[in-house]
Scaffold this motif. Sequence first.
Motif, PDB file in Angstrom:
ATOM      1  N   THR A 268      30.120  51.676  37.719  1.00 43.35           N
ATOM      2  CA  THR A 268      31.539  51.813  38.670  1.00 43.35           C
ATOM      3  C   THR A 268      31.104  50.879  39.732  1.00 43.35           C
ATOM      4  OG1 THR A 268      32.085  53.732  37.676  1.00 43.35           O
ATOM      5  CG2 THR A 268      32.911  53.476  39.907  1.00 43.35           C
ATOM      6  N   SER A 269      29.894  51.046  40.338  1.00 45.35           N
ATOM      7  CA  SER A 269      29.516  50.528  41.918  1.00 45.35           C
ATOM      8  C   SER A 269      29.723  48.932  41.659  1.00 45.35           C
ATOM      9  CB  SER A 269      27.851  50.811  42.158  1.00 45.35           C
ATOM     10  OG  SER A 269      27.862  52.173  41.945  1.00 45.35           O
ATOM     11  N   VAL A 270      29.288  48.150  40.638  1.00 48.58           N
ATOM     12  CA  VAL A 270      29.239  46.986  40.260  1.00 48.58           C
ATOM     13  C   VAL A 270      30.822  46.531  40.601  1.00 48.58           C
ATOM     14  CG1 VAL A 270      28.788  44.753  39.005  1.00 48.58           C
ATOM     15  CG2 VAL A 270      27.021  46.605  39.025  1.00 48.58           C
ATOM     16  N   THR A 271      31.651  47.065  39.476  1.00 49.91           N
ATOM     17  CA  THR A 271      33.141  46.870  39.697  1.00 49.91           C
ATOM     18  C   THR A 271      33.738  47.033  40.974  1.00 49.91           C
ATOM     19  OG1 THR A 271      33.145  47.814  37.469  1.00 49.91           O
ATOM     20  CG2 THR A 271      35.336  47.468  38.440  1.00 49.91           C
ATOM     21  N   ALA A 272      33.453  48.251  41.839  1.00 49.73           N
ATOM     22  CA  ALA A 272      33.776  48.406  43.009  1.00 49.73           C
ATOM     23  C   ALA A 272      33.483  46.937  44.010  1.00 49.73           C
ATOM     24  CB  ALA A 272      33.128  49.403  43.716  1.00 49.73           C
ATOM     25  N   VAL A 273      32.153  46.530  43.804  1.00 48.27           N
ATOM     26  CA  VAL A 273      31.927  45.722  44.775  1.00 48.27           C
ATOM     27  C   VAL A 273      32.839  44.218  44.473  1.00 48.27           C
ATOM     28  CG1 VAL A 273      30.163  43.819  45.284  1.00 48.27           C
ATOM     29  CG2 VAL A 273      29.476  46.250  45.153  1.00 48.27           C
ATOM     30  N   SER A 274      33.036  44.095  43.133  1.00 55.04           N
ATOM     31  CA  SER A 274      33.665  42.830  42.702  1.00 55.04           C
ATOM     32  C   SER A 274      35.221  42.938  43.343  1.00 55.04           C
ATOM     33  CB  SER A 274      33.806  42.675  41.215  1.00 55.04           C
ATOM     34  OG  SER A 274      32.396  42.067  40.723  1.00 55.04           O
ATOM     35  N   PHE A 275      35.589  44.103  43.006  1.00 50.77           N
ATOM     36  CA  PHE A 275      37.009  44.358  43.613  1.00 50.77           C
ATOM     37  C   PHE A 275      37.091  44.288  45.097  1.00 50.77           C
ATOM     38  CE2 PHE A 275      39.712  45.424  40.049  1.00 50.77           C
ATOM     39  CZ  PHE A 275      38.999  44.978  38.782  1.00 50.77           C
ATOM     40  N   THR A 276      36.288  44.951  45.812  1.00 50.83           N
ATOM     41  CA  THR A 276      36.263  44.713  47.198  1.00 50.83           C
ATOM     42  C   THR A 276      36.259  43.442  47.724  1.00 50.83           C
ATOM     43  OG1 THR A 276      34.881  46.806  47.400  1.00 50.83           O
ATOM     44  CG2 THR A 276      35.359  45.587  49.226  1.00 50.83           C
ATOM     45  N   ILE A 278      37.111  40.722  46.034  1.00 52.57           N
ATOM     46  CA  ILE A 278      38.303  39.837  45.638  1.00 52.57           C
ATOM     47  C   ILE A 278      39.675  40.376  46.578  1.00 52.57           C
ATOM     48  CG2 ILE A 278      40.105  39.806  43.912  1.00 52.57           C
ATOM     49  CD1 ILE A 278      37.664  40.061  41.687  1.00 52.57           C
ATOM     50  N   PHE A 279      39.765  41.576  46.593  1.00 56.18           N
ATOM     51  CA  PHE A 279      41.016  41.990  47.345  1.00 56.18           C
ATOM     52  C   PHE A 279      40.931  41.889  48.725  1.00 56.18           C
ATOM     53  CE2 PHE A 279      41.797  44.196  43.250  1.00 56.18           C
ATOM     54  CZ  PHE A 279      43.029  43.613  42.993  1.00 56.18           C
ATOM     55  N   GLY A 280      39.472  41.871  49.254  1.00 51.77           N
ATOM     56  CA  GLY A 280      39.235  41.785  50.733  1.00 51.77           C
ATOM     57  C   GLY A 280      39.673  40.530  50.992  1.00 51.77           C
ATOM     58  N   THR A 281      39.248  39.281  50.085  1.00 49.84           N
ATOM     59  CA  THR A 281      39.343  38.129  50.475  1.00 49.84           C
ATOM     60  C   THR A 281      41.013  37.902  50.261  1.00 49.84           C
ATOM     61  OG1 THR A 281      37.382  37.554  49.115  1.00 49.84           O
ATOM     62  CG2 THR A 281      38.570  35.738  49.822  1.00 49.84           C
ATOM     63  N   LEU A 282      41.551  38.268  49.352  1.00 49.55           N
ATOM     64  CA  LEU A 282      42.936  37.809  49.276  1.00 49.55           C
ATOM     65  C   LEU A 282      43.732  38.576  50.406  1.00 49.55           C
ATOM     66  CD1 LEU A 282      43.626  38.642  45.332  1.00 49.55           C
ATOM     67  CD2 LEU A 282      43.453  36.318  46.797  1.00 49.55           C
ATOM     68  N   GLY A 283      43.195  39.731  51.022  1.00 50.79           N
ATOM     69  CA  GLY A 283      43.957  40.466  52.004  1.00 50.79           C
ATOM     70  C   GLY A 283      43.871  39.483  53.248  1.00 50.79           C
ATOM     71  N   LEU A 284      42.584  39.328  53.439  1.00 51.97           N
ATOM     72  CA  LEU A 284      42.381  38.316  54.503  1.00 51.97           C
ATOM     73  C   LEU A 284      43.154  37.196  54.527  1.00 51.97           C
ATOM     74  CD1 LEU A 284      40.136  39.015  56.792  1.00 51.97           C
ATOM     75  CD2 LEU A 284      38.774  37.125  55.506  1.00 51.97           C
ATOM     76  N   PHE A 285      43.272  36.506  53.544  1.00 53.52           N
ATOM     77  CA  PHE A 285      44.053  35.148  53.069  1.00 53.52           C
ATOM     78  C   PHE A 285      45.614  35.492  53.543  1.00 53.52           C
ATOM     79  CE2 PHE A 285      46.734  32.609  50.323  1.00 53.52           C
ATOM     80  CZ  PHE A 285      46.206  31.397  50.811  1.00 53.52           C
ATOM     81  N   ALA A 286      46.011  36.406  53.280  1.00 59.92           N
ATOM     82  CA  ALA A 286      47.218  36.879  53.351  1.00 59.92           C
ATOM     83  C   ALA A 286      47.490  37.039  54.896  1.00 59.92           C
ATOM     84  CB  ALA A 286      47.666  38.166  52.517  1.00 59.92           C
ATOM     85  N   LEU A 287      46.703  37.678  55.650  1.00 53.78           N
ATOM     86  CA  LEU A 287      46.719  37.909  57.142  1.00 53.78           C
ATOM     87  C   LEU A 287      46.829  36.685  57.911  1.00 53.78           C
ATOM     88  CD1 LEU A 287      44.492  40.935  58.115  1.00 53.78           C
ATOM     89  CD2 LEU A 287      46.896  40.510  58.460  1.00 53.78           C
ATOM     90  N   VAL A 288      45.722  35.624  57.464  1.00 55.34           N
ATOM     91  CA  VAL A 288      45.631  34.203  57.976  1.00 55.34           C
ATOM     92  C   VAL A 288      47.081  33.619  57.790  1.00 55.34           C
ATOM     93  CG1 VAL A 288      44.638  32.196  57.871  1.00 55.34           C
ATOM     94  CG2 VAL A 288      43.391  34.074  57.713  1.00 55.34           C
TER      95      VAL A 288
END
Lengths: 302, 322
Positions: A268-276, A278-288
């Motif tokens: 679960t921890s590894v999956t959480a990091v991957s998802f953070t 991915i979605f962190g980057t995508l979110g940041l990109f959307a903001l930019v």
Amino acid sequence: MTRTAPREEKRPRSFYALAAFFALFVLFLYGPVVTILTLSFQGPQGGLTFPMNGVSTYWFERLWSGRGTIDIGVAFRRSLALGAVVMVSTVVISVLAGLAFRRGFRGATLLFYVAIASLIVPSIVVSLGIALEFRILDDLLRSVLTSIGLQHLAGGNSLGLFTSGLGAHLSWTLPFGLLIMFAVLNRLNPAYEEAARDLGATSWQSFRHVLLPMIAPSLIGISLFGFTLSFDEVARSSQTMGSTNTLPLELAAATTTVTTPEIYALGTSVTAVSFTVIFGTLGLFALVQRSRRARAAMPKGE
Amino acid sequence: MRPDLATQAAGAPVQTGASAPARANARRRRTSWSPAFVPYLQAAPLALVFLVFFVLPLGATFAVSFWNYNGYSMEPAFTGTNYYDVFYGCVANLPRLCTTFSTYLSTLKFVAIVWATTLAIGFTVAYFLAFHVRTLPMQIALFMVCTIPFWTSNVIRTISWIPLLGRNGLVNQTLQSLGITSQPIDWLLYSDFSVALALVHLYTLFMVVPIFNSMMRIDRSLMEAALDAGASGWQTLWNVVIPLAKPGILIGSIFVVTIVTGDYITIGIMGGQQIASVGKVIQTQINFLQFPIAAANAVLLLIVVLMTVWGMLRLVDIRKEL
């Protein structure tokens, strides 16, 4: 992409059969993963299977405090650091290579086939090959150093996280980066760069102000591929990391030794990091993108 | 510059204005105006990485496969002993299979099962997404739903089957509580079944993506023409869709076949470390530091994989189709 307007006619019966099949497929994809996410919150007395014996974060605490069977901290930091370096290298090398292939050069076809071959050759073969190469290199180095009387320098070996390990991961991530660059550059209209040239831009200016903004969204894709492929990679890591272990290697080893829900907490921890990531980057990109669009909408001369 | 060229360009990343031939024509014109050596510099890092971490390692493997070894080290030599050991008893003991042949046969069985299953599922899913989902945003959304599990580790996705399939797993519990079986079914986990299931789970996406990609390029009017000409749905599928989706099917098949042939981690975990696979043989020999014989096995595996891919490429001329 040109699409015809949605037809008004009734959906055929095959639609419902295929939709049901698709739903089953999604269930098949997600079901097992949801199972271990759930089981990682087992109570302290709970085991590897259902039923849940209470709900707690006990196994996470055990995992992260280092009291359990697995010492996650070091491996975790290593995997993050390696993933970050692989990510940046993949983007830079893929973009440069993409531009080179666009201009064309002698040996382009050969290099392309080598890149594709790197995807097709089984990872265990590449992994073994890199390990052998570095061992041979070490032996050569050692004999050279001994022959010139510097044997005290000949102790260590060159297999490691940021030598053979980094290379092994790049041999896996770069073909993906390259294929994405091909897809992107193929769709690009060169008229923009010609306009830049006509307006007197240098080739660097046209890259920085014209090409780069156009390919930026795809670079996000390449970096996500680079990070997650590296962060989750086991097969190519298995022989190439030297004495250091990455997180997936710890995880693979744990599958045969750990018999508590701690392993699910690790999953679960590894999956959480991957998802953070991915979605962190995508979110940041959307903001930019949004702020960029807002700036473009403003009257000029701000 | 008015308005800022960069923002304008970023606002329109996909250019659909110019007609295809015009664009192709424009592409052939020079898109850069820097010296001729620049592409070589740009391609150098990529070439260097593949040289040092792919080409030379394969060379090293080939060389070492002819080396000698004893309990703890390997020595340069030129000997066929390792290959002799790999094929030991393979011809003399026929029809009884030697270890190497039976290992390849076992691996081949999984390749065949997984390939057929992923192709059937992948094609159906791609067909649904490409032809039955009507709007592009919905297509993208459902496609994303399929790709999200791909973002997590293969090992995690593999072990996630264990709590479902084990003796006390969810499946057995359900079957027993429904009264369908009175005892737990043993062959669900650590069996050929669980290995095949986990492999299908891991790699179906490799079929969905390229087939979906091929199908999206099919001109819809071709299918309507077939229907107008009186073809049934199945005839259209067989004579129009499948031939045009061939490159995608081939790319997906190459991925699945090569990955399953070399797999040892999934087969190890889901087979309870009891099922032989070619990759696992190599892995075990590495663990015992028998590098030269591991290298000989790796060379053999490489030859088998390359011949399979070559054979598949003979079936479809991929460059013509793309």
